[in-house]
Scaffold this active site. Sequence first.
Site, short mmCIF file in Angstrom:
data_model
loop_
_atom_site.label_atom_id
_atom_site.label_comp_id
_atom_site.label_asym_id
_atom_site.label_seq_id
_atom_site.Cartn_x
_atom_site.Cartn_y
_atom_site.Cartn_z
N ASP A 61 -30.88 30.27 38.86
CA ASP A 61 -31.13 31.71 38.92
C ASP A 61 -30.32 32.34 40.05
O ASP A 61 -29.93 31.66 40.99
CB ASP A 61 -32.62 31.96 39.21
N LYS A 67 -29.85 37.16 36.75
CA LYS A 67 -30.15 38.47 36.16
C LYS A 67 -29.57 39.61 36.99
O LYS A 67 -29.80 40.76 36.70
CB LYS A 67 -31.66 38.64 36.04
N MET A 123 -41.23 42.68 44.49
CA MET A 123 -40.53 43.62 43.60
C MET A 123 -41.00 45.05 43.82
O MET A 123 -41.16 45.83 42.87
CB MET A 123 -40.73 43.21 42.13
N1 SAH Z 1 -40.56 33.13 42.25
C1 SAH Z 1 -40.15 33.94 43.38
C2 SAH Z 1 -40.34 35.41 43.14
C3 SAH Z 1 -39.44 35.97 42.05
S1 SAH Z 1 -39.67 37.67 41.80
C4 SAH Z 1 -40.91 33.48 44.62
O1 SAH Z 1 -41.87 32.71 44.50
O2 SAH Z 1 -40.54 33.88 45.73
C5 SAH Z 1 -38.35 38.36 42.77
C6 SAH Z 1 -38.93 39.04 43.98
O3 SAH Z 1 -39.28 38.07 44.96
C7 SAH Z 1 -37.96 39.98 44.69
O4 SAH Z 1 -37.92 41.25 44.10
C8 SAH Z 1 -38.58 40.04 46.07
O5 SAH Z 1 -39.71 40.89 46.09
C9 SAH Z 1 -39.07 38.61 46.24
N2 SAH Z 1 -38.09 37.75 46.94
C10 SAH Z 1 -37.45 36.69 46.46
N3 SAH Z 1 -36.68 36.13 47.40
C11 SAH Z 1 -36.84 36.87 48.52
C12 SAH Z 1 -36.35 36.80 49.86
N4 SAH Z 1 -35.51 35.84 50.25
N5 SAH Z 1 -36.76 37.73 50.74
C13 SAH Z 1 -37.63 38.69 50.38
N6 SAH Z 1 -38.14 38.81 49.14
C14 SAH Z 1 -37.75 37.92 48.23
#
Ligand code: SAH
Length: 250
Positions: A35, A56, A168
């Site tokens: 991803d 995406k 998000m």
């Molecule tokens: N499965 C992922 C979340 C995916 S949804 C998890 O467990 O972290 C994608 C959202 O995750 C982004 O819009 C943001 O809100 C958050 N996110 C993912 N990576 C991030 C990061 N390094 N720092 C801050 N927010 C993050």
Amino acid sequence: MSAKVWLVGAGPGDPELLTLKAVRALGEAEVVLIDDLVNHALLEHCPRARVVHVGKRGGCRSTPQDFIHRLMLRYSRQGKCVVRLKGGDPCIFGRGGEEAQWLRARGVAVELVNGITAGLAGATRCDIPLTLRGVARGVTLVTAHTQDDSSLNWQALAQSGTTLVIYMGVAKLADIREQLLKGGLAAKTPVAMIENASLPEQRECRCTLEAMHDAALHFQLQSPAILVIGKVAAAANIEDAPENLLVQLA
Ligand code: SAH
């Protein structure tokens, strides 16, 4: 005979936050579907695997979920060991559950591997304890983005007494602020907005719930970011001994 598909959490970005199990799965992988929020530095653990990008963002068109499902099925039916590497934890807003169910229904063996989810990593990297005795009795992970735009029960969230960690949410800050205020959360409730958690480019913005939207505009907050809303979000601003923290935040 299908080989196994591993649905693996890559953690929030810092390569050192990968689990040993994830490293083992990557070492066994012949095909890795990656991803776009995943740090590409992790690919050092699978030097021989074929890497397929199914991101995406980054200007690419979204890869339809159905296509990703079929790709995993195809490779596994070729007898290849497949790793689907997903940001954070595969089952926290990561469709890990859906993918596992879809594959198992077609007779494919699936193993899910935890990753450290962005909300937990972001808070920790900012020295925010998401739960704290006497201050926050729990933590609620919420996405501000839903497929059908169905509304969350913001009032229940506002009154839950738990720390809210919102994923998000960058594009929906004004709405989140309004809903939580309407739901009864105090205007002065501390907020931390954490961008690129655990990566070298991590930035954090501290403010209050009422100032959240303006602060984010001024800060030019960008996705990916998580929001931590609750008394604990002020924690690292207090330079006192831990025992005083509780008194000051309560
Ligand atoms: N499965 C992922 C979340 C995916 S949804 C998890 O467990 O972290 C994608 C959202 O995750 C982004 O819009 C943001 O809100 C958050 N996110 C993912 N990576 C991030 C990061 N390094 N720092 C801050 N927010 C993050």
